[in-house]
Design a protein around this motif. Sequence first.
Motif, PDB file in Angstrom:
ATOM      1  N   ASP A 158       0.791  -1.132  -0.124  1.00 54.67           N
ATOM      2  CA  ASP A 158      -0.079  -0.109  -0.121  1.00 54.67           C
ATOM      3  C   ASP A 158       0.883   1.236  -0.044  1.00 54.67           C
ATOM      4  O   ASP A 158       1.986   1.093   0.570  1.00 54.67           O
ATOM      5  N   PRO A 159       0.484   2.511  -0.588  1.00 56.78           N
ATOM      6  CA  PRO A 159      -0.694   2.717  -1.341  1.00 56.78           C
ATOM      7  C   PRO A 159      -0.937   1.767  -2.592  1.00 56.78           C
ATOM      8  O   PRO A 159       0.190   2.089  -3.212  1.00 56.78           O
ATOM      9  N   VAL A 160      -2.045   1.166  -2.994  1.00 59.34           N
ATOM     10  CA  VAL A 160      -2.255   0.564  -3.990  1.00 59.34           C
ATOM     11  C   VAL A 160      -2.642   1.786  -5.175  1.00 59.34           C
ATOM     12  O   VAL A 160      -3.589   2.503  -4.998  1.00 59.34           O
ATOM     13  N   VAL A 161      -1.895   1.638  -6.458  1.00 59.55           N
ATOM     14  CA  VAL A 161      -2.363   2.796  -7.203  1.00 59.55           C
ATOM     15  C   VAL A 161      -2.272   2.296  -8.602  1.00 59.55           C
ATOM     16  O   VAL A 161      -1.658   1.218  -9.114  1.00 59.55           O
ATOM     17  N   HIS A 162      -3.382   2.332  -9.408  1.00 63.08           N
ATOM     18  CA  HIS A 162      -3.560   1.786 -10.590  1.00 63.08           C
ATOM     19  C   HIS A 162      -4.445   2.682 -11.533  1.00 63.08           C
ATOM     20  O   HIS A 162      -5.547   3.195 -11.213  1.00 63.08           O
ATOM     21  N   ASP A 163      -4.069   3.082 -12.825  1.00 60.18           N
ATOM     22  CA  ASP A 163      -4.880   3.810 -13.715  1.00 60.18           C
ATOM     23  C   ASP A 163      -4.920   2.996 -15.114  1.00 60.18           C
ATOM     24  O   ASP A 163      -4.220   3.036 -15.932  1.00 60.18           O
ATOM     25  N   GLY A 164      -6.079   2.312 -15.350  1.00 58.93           N
ATOM     26  CA  GLY A 164      -6.428   1.639 -16.564  1.00 58.93           C
ATOM     27  C   GLY A 164      -7.617   1.772 -17.090  1.00 58.93           C
ATOM     28  O   GLY A 164      -8.311   2.512 -16.638  1.00 58.93           O
ATOM     29  N   PRO A 165      -7.751   1.284 -18.406  1.00 55.53           N
ATOM     30  CA  PRO A 165      -9.186   1.423 -18.865  1.00 55.53           C
ATOM     31  C   PRO A 165     -10.250   0.965 -18.195  1.00 55.53           C
ATOM     32  O   PRO A 165     -11.431   1.693 -17.832  1.00 55.53           O
ATOM     33  N   LEU A 166     -10.355  -0.144 -17.285  1.00 58.23           N
ATOM     34  CA  LEU A 166     -11.300  -0.567 -16.477  1.00 58.23           C
ATOM     35  C   LEU A 166     -11.263  -0.247 -14.917  1.00 58.23           C
ATOM     36  O   LEU A 166     -12.332  -0.130 -14.441  1.00 58.23           O
ATOM     37  N   THR A 167     -10.154  -0.108 -14.606  1.00 60.05           N
ATOM     38  CA  THR A 167      -9.825  -0.048 -13.058  1.00 60.05           C
ATOM     39  C   THR A 167      -9.019   1.215 -12.897  1.00 60.05           C
ATOM     40  O   THR A 167      -8.010   1.549 -13.343  1.00 60.05           O
ATOM     41  N   LYS A 168      -9.616   2.089 -11.823  1.00 63.60           N
ATOM     42  CA  LYS A 168      -8.771   3.464 -11.446  1.00 63.60           C
ATOM     43  C   LYS A 168      -8.664   3.393  -9.991  1.00 63.60           C
ATOM     44  O   LYS A 168      -9.791   3.297  -9.275  1.00 63.60           O
TER      45      LYS A 168
END
Length: 309
Positions: A158-168
């Motif tokens: 953590d912290p979890v960070v993700h920036d994708g087409p399905l999941t932000k």
Amino acid sequence: MASRLGLGLPQMRQFSIGRDVPDVARAAERIGYDSVWVFERALFPEPATQGLYDVDGLPWPDQYRSVADPLVTLTLAAAATERVELGSSVLVAPLHLPFQLAKSLATLDAASGGRVLAGLGTGWSLDEYAASGVRPFEERGAVLDEVIAVCRAVWGPDPVVHDGPLTKIASAVVGPKPARPIPLLLAAGSRRAWRRLVDHADGWLPVGASAEQIAAQWRELRELAEERGRTEPLRTVLRVNTVRLDKPYEGPDRQPFQGSVDQIVADLAEHAEIGLDEILVELQPTARDAEELKDVAAEVFEKARAAGV
């Protein structure tokens, strides 16, 4: 060196899921199997709009009319066992929202003390995608890429960070974390899928064909890994879908893993020589009930070990 051996859990309609899954999982552990496995079949289209595995005219087998949810099945097995690994060969990743799938697998791994093997594939059924796909069938490869990326993020610190087409995920604490890094294995058959596997996954889930075919694919995959500079070893689990008969199959057209237990074990011994880490033996389709499945699983295990598998 002997291969590790895994057993497919009872998910089909001849079984009582709540009673038979824990029972067979405990038996597998007692017999000596190293792992227990599930697969995913979301529905049975009737009439079929495409052949099985998208092969024209190939009928869907009746046993696919009712297949228990893979994650629920693995959870039942986890609660009943202490040692065996808990694998999927395979979860059809694009039928699941990436974040929820990552969270479910992390929770199961934490609950089981680090025993999950996450085997993912893209599937082939247009009807399953119509019912449950998070994106259209044509985008299945991109969805699998994002599932892998989201799993790595959610399972990581953590912290979890993700920036994708399905999941932000802007920035979040996500728990529980897996008990250890969950191995991600892919069912990959094409050159493009192999590149994804070599670059982003921990292992390969081939499906049993002739020993020559599997050996050739394994050589090619290792060459690709070397080309792409991969230094981590690839974990391998061969799925073997048996067609067990009460007496030996006597024709020139016998397929691998078709026939008596002795014929199946001879095929296992031949495939073990390829040097894959593990062989998952699927025996449930021809078992009438859990008692027969346990008996045959014990016989296959004993004879396979006697044959040096």
